[in-house]
Design an enzyme around this catalytic site. Structure first.
Site, PDB file in Angstrom:
ATOM      1  N   TYR A 145     -24.887  25.520  23.780  1.00 14.03           N
ATOM      2  CA  TYR A 145     -26.009  25.678  24.706  1.00 14.03           C
ATOM      3  C   TYR A 145     -26.898  26.865  24.350  1.00 14.03           C
ATOM      4  O   TYR A 145     -28.044  26.931  24.774  1.00 14.03           O
ATOM      5  CB  TYR A 145     -25.513  25.829  26.153  1.00 14.03           C
ATOM      6  CG  TYR A 145     -24.849  24.581  26.716  1.00 14.03           C
ATOM      7  CD1 TYR A 145     -24.740  23.425  25.957  1.00 14.03           C
ATOM      8  CD2 TYR A 145     -24.333  24.562  28.000  1.00 14.03           C
ATOM      9  CE1 TYR A 145     -24.130  22.293  26.455  1.00 14.03           C
ATOM     10  CE2 TYR A 145     -23.722  23.421  28.508  1.00 14.03           C
ATOM     11  CZ  TYR A 145     -23.621  22.288  27.728  1.00 14.03           C
ATOM     12  OH  TYR A 145     -23.017  21.166  28.229  1.00 14.03           O
ATOM     13  N   LYS A 196     -11.763  20.942  19.394  1.00 17.02           N
ATOM     14  CA  LYS A 196     -11.910  19.758  18.540  1.00 17.02           C
ATOM     15  C   LYS A 196     -11.671  20.257  17.106  1.00 17.02           C
ATOM     16  O   LYS A 196     -12.540  20.153  16.221  1.00 17.02           O
ATOM     17  CB  LYS A 196     -13.327  19.172  18.744  1.00 17.02           C
ATOM     18  CG  LYS A 196     -13.556  17.797  18.135  1.00 17.02           C
ATOM     19  CD  LYS A 196     -12.814  16.669  18.820  1.00 17.02           C
ATOM     20  CE  LYS A 196     -13.061  15.362  18.073  1.00 17.02           C
ATOM     21  NZ  LYS A 196     -12.114  14.302  18.435  1.00 17.02           N
ATOM     22  N   ASP A 228     -10.991  15.121  23.387  1.00 17.34           N
ATOM     23  CA  ASP A 228     -10.992  13.699  23.770  1.00 17.34           C
ATOM     24  C   ASP A 228      -9.699  13.334  24.490  1.00 17.34           C
ATOM     25  O   ASP A 228      -9.701  12.628  25.499  1.00 17.34           O
ATOM     26  CB  ASP A 228     -11.259  12.789  22.555  1.00 17.34           C
ATOM     27  CG  ASP A 228     -10.538  13.247  21.302  1.00 17.34           C
ATOM     28  OD1 ASP A 228      -9.966  14.358  21.298  1.00 17.34           O
ATOM     29  OD2 ASP A 228     -10.543  12.498  20.305  1.00 17.34           O
ATOM     30  N   ASP A 252     -18.084  22.316  30.476  1.00 21.30           N
ATOM     31  CA  ASP A 252     -19.097  21.727  31.352  1.00 21.30           C
ATOM     32  C   ASP A 252     -18.683  20.301  31.717  1.00 21.30           C
ATOM     33  O   ASP A 252     -18.666  19.896  32.888  1.00 21.30           O
ATOM     34  CB  ASP A 252     -20.441  21.727  30.594  1.00 21.30           C
ATOM     35  CG  ASP A 252     -21.615  21.369  31.489  1.00 21.30           C
ATOM     36  OD1 ASP A 252     -21.413  21.199  32.700  1.00 21.30           O
ATOM     37  OD2 ASP A 252     -22.734  21.257  30.960  1.00 21.30           O
ATOM     38  N   ASP A 256     -16.481  18.897  35.353  1.00 21.76           N
ATOM     39  CA  ASP A 256     -17.017  17.859  36.247  1.00 21.76           C
ATOM     40  C   ASP A 256     -16.051  16.680  36.363  1.00 21.76           C
ATOM     41  O   ASP A 256     -15.912  16.073  37.428  1.00 21.76           O
ATOM     42  CB  ASP A 256     -18.386  17.364  35.760  1.00 21.76           C
ATOM     43  CG  ASP A 256     -19.532  18.184  36.345  1.00 21.76           C
ATOM     44  OD1 ASP A 256     -19.255  19.274  36.901  1.00 21.76           O
ATOM     45  OD2 ASP A 256     -20.690  17.755  36.258  1.00 21.76           O
TER      46      ASP A 256
END
Ligand code: NAD
Length: 369
Positions: A145, A196, A228, A252, A256
């Site tokens: 980001y 990852k 994942d 992020d 959620d």
């Protein structure tokens, strides 16, 4: 008497409604526990743009700098955001700016599913296991980001090429890892670090650094999980998680996803912490959800996320642990008494009573008194 100054920035959409209830509960806590909060409200987001033409007005920023903590609502209105340049939009110009300004590098999102709300969880009771109680610790100021270059190039002929950069340095990973391990020590003593590492250079460094930091916390178990798989495990066996440690974008998304397990965004608080100096940790406290324009101004929003954010503020920035725990208990009592805003209401649930934003806030404040 202990005195603290708080900047209350309600923002847009449901922000002002849920902030009102959080302040009501804070006032009840003040009386009960004998501390004093000097709460000053100031505009942010579209409220700031409408007042003085800026999503983060200078007066609001100055107030924040003078305060012990920021209690934030939420900002942004999907109908209006596209009408102004990206850099001026509330989420960028106010939220991201404040995170940078105060060096808020650690985002804590507790996700707890109260037993009384098992029905509001999308998973079967069998999958809910012994109960869902996860703390997602998300790095907030690095990664994809914020990395540079960040740009869109016009390639001509109607084509473009967009670039975002994911970058982390060792100290950035170390400090967030310490936050996660310290939090785990106070909980069930397990950290699941998400990365990852099979594809990303960032993941390899993340895994190395977290492993090294973990060696300083002998009582805490560390496991590594690819993002994942982490996303899948949250749906299959969420009770396995205690603290999930994530870089910015993975955090992020996974926070959620974890949030969905608690039944509603309206239940979920969050804390964003900066560096600790002496006894003080400056923090920014906000609900996990957004401005919910679909229900704004109708007394329909669930104020619990904002109220629990205020409790986190008492705990992490003001050191008022007893008052924080009392607010959390009062929320629990109000839920157990059957109070349900629309987002957590199920007409088939025996004893459940549909209430509005204000009634939920009043029920929690009176449980506290
Ligand atoms: P949202 O979180 O506002 O809403 C998603 C859904 O959750 C909606 O159905 C909404 O009604 C529901 N919801 C959210 N909070 C609730 C509450 N307290 N009680 C009951 N229901 C609740 O997400 P969105 O619709 O994607 O975004 C709306 C606006 O909010 C956008 O402009 C977005 O940019 C902004 N936003 C701001 C923040 C922030 O300020 N931190 C975070 C996310 C989104």
């Amino acid at each position: 008497m202990k005195m603290f100054s708080i900047a209350a920035l309600a923002g847009d959409g449901i922000g002002p409604e849920v902030m009102r209830e959080a302040i009501r509960v804070l006032r009840a806590a003040e009386k009960k526990f004998g501390f004093k909060l000097d709460i000053t409200e100031a505009p942010v987001g579209w409220a700031g743009i409408d007042a003085v033409g800026k999503a983060l007005p200078d007066v609001t920023l100055t107030l924040c700098k003078k305060s012990d903590a920021i209690l934030f609502g939420s900002v942004g209105l999907p109908d209006r955001d596209p009408t102004i340049p990206k850099e001026e939009r509330p989420e960028r110009a106010a939220l991201l700016r404040l995170r940078k300004e105060f060096g808020l590098f650690a985002n804590l999102r507790p996700v707890r599913l109260p037993k009384a709300l098992a029905h509001a969880c999308p998973l079967t009771r069998e999958r809910q296991g012994d109960g869902i109680d996860i703390l997602v610790v998300r790095e907030l100021t690095g990664g994809l980001y914020f990395g540079r270059p960040k740009k869109t190039e016009d390639l001509g002929g109607g084509n473009a090429r967009a670039t975002d950069t994911m970058a982390y340095s060792t100290p950035e990973i170390e400090r967030i890892a310490h936050v996660a391990f310290r939090a785990a020590k106070l909980r069930r003593k397990k950290v699941t670090s998400i990365d990852k590492a099979n594809v990303l250079e960032n993941g390899v460094l993340w895994r190395d650094v977290v492993t090294r930091v973990g060696q300083h916390y002998s009582g805490v178990t560390l496991e590594h999980m690819f993002v994942d798989n982490g996303a899948m495990q949250l749906m299959l066996r969420p009770a396995q998680f205690d603290v999930m440690l994530c870089e910015n974008m993975f955090g992020d998304i996974l926070s959620d996803e974890a949030a969905a397990l608690a039944g509603s965004l309206g239940m979920l608080p969050s804390a964003s912490l900066g560096a600790t100096s002496g006894e003080k940790t400056f923090g920014f406290y906000e609900p996990a959800g957004g401005t919910a324009p679909d229900i704004a101004g109708k007394n329909l929003a669930n104020p619990i996320a904002q109220i629990l954010s205020a409790a986190l503020m008492l705990r992490h920035s003001l050191g008022l642990n007893d008052a924080a725990a009392a607010i959390e208990n009062a929320v629990q009592q109000s839920i157990e008494a059957g109070n349900r805003t629309g987002d957590i209401f199920n007409p088939n649930e025996a004893g459940a009573r549909r209430v509005g934003t204000r009634e939920m806030g009043e029920a929690i404040a009176s449980a506290l008194r």
